[in-house]
Design a protein around this motif. Structure first.
Motif, PDB file in Angstrom:
ATOM      1  N   ASP A  20      -9.553  -0.526  -1.561  1.00 52.47           N
ATOM      2  CA  ASP A  20      -8.356  -1.254  -1.143  1.00 52.47           C
ATOM      3  C   ASP A  20      -8.466  -1.636   0.335  1.00 52.47           C
ATOM      4  O   ASP A  20      -9.075  -0.900   1.121  1.00 52.47           O
ATOM      5  N   PRO A  43       0.805  -1.226   0.000  1.00 53.94           N
ATOM      6  CA  PRO A  43       0.000   0.000   0.000  1.00 53.94           C
ATOM      7  C   PRO A  43       0.835   1.272   0.000  1.00 53.94           C
ATOM      8  O   PRO A  43       0.394   2.301  -0.492  1.00 53.94           O
ATOM      9  N   LYS A  93       1.714   1.902  -3.669  1.00 48.31           N
ATOM     10  CA  LYS A  93       0.516   2.359  -4.392  1.00 48.31           C
ATOM     11  C   LYS A  93       0.154   3.788  -3.983  1.00 48.31           C
ATOM     12  O   LYS A  93      -0.218   4.599  -4.823  1.00 48.31           O
ATOM     13  N   ARG A  94       0.298   4.097  -2.696  1.00 45.12           N
ATOM     14  CA  ARG A  94      -0.008   5.462  -2.239  1.00 45.12           C
ATOM     15  C   ARG A  94       0.944   6.465  -2.882  1.00 45.12           C
ATOM     16  O   ARG A  94       0.525   7.546  -3.307  1.00 45.12           O
ATOM     17  N   LEU A 116      -4.425   3.860   2.186  1.00 45.90           N
ATOM     18  CA  LEU A 116      -4.469   4.041   0.739  1.00 45.90           C
ATOM     19  C   LEU A 116      -5.808   4.614   0.302  1.00 45.90           C
ATOM     20  O   LEU A 116      -5.863   5.499  -0.551  1.00 45.90           O
ATOM     21  N   HIS A 164      -8.517   1.886  -6.787  1.00 41.30           N
ATOM     22  CA  HIS A 164      -8.078   1.529  -5.429  1.00 41.30           C
ATOM     23  C   HIS A 164      -9.012   2.060  -4.344  1.00 41.30           C
ATOM     24  O   HIS A 164      -8.658   2.080  -3.176  1.00 41.30           O
ATOM     25  N   SER A 204      -5.889   8.261   0.715  1.00 36.35           N
ATOM     26  CA  SER A 204      -5.099   8.907  -0.341  1.00 36.35           C
ATOM     27  C   SER A 204      -5.915   9.008  -1.623  1.00 36.35           C
ATOM     28  O   SER A 204      -5.892  10.037  -2.307  1.00 36.35           O
TER      29      SER A 204
END
Length: 93
Positions: A49, A13, A16-17, A54, A46, A57
């Motif tokens: 998620d 995560p 991805k963030r 995340l 996402h 975000s």
């Protein structure tokens, strides 16, 4: 774009963030100004998620993008299952 999509496919995560935060900033760059739906799609995938970190975000990025692309963000959100408890918008449109 392929690299961004690969990074967003990782299970981490934090990675991805970082990519989503980059997309949040890149949304003002020429490529995304002419292709805003791509940034919105990449970020929105996402929204549910497992990581709340995340998901927050995602919400913040979409809220920022909505300042210039409110119609696209509204359209995207209409396709979401808002009854899903993981989908936490944090967006004020």
């Amino acid at each position: 774009m392929p690299v961004v999509e690969v990074w967003l496919a990782y299970n981490n995560p934090n990675l991805k963030r970082a990519v989503i935060e980059g997309l949040r900033i890149w949304a003002n760059r020429p490529f995304f100004k002419t292709n805003p739906a791509l940034a919105i799609r990449l970020i929105s995938q996402h929204k549910a998620d497992p990581s709340e970190y995340l998901r927050r975000s995602v919400g913040h990025a979409l809220r920022d993008i909505s300042k210039k692309q409110s119609a696209l963000i509204s359209s995207e959100i209409k396709s979401w299952d808002l009854t899903d408890p993981k989908i936490n918008l944090h967006i004020n449109l």
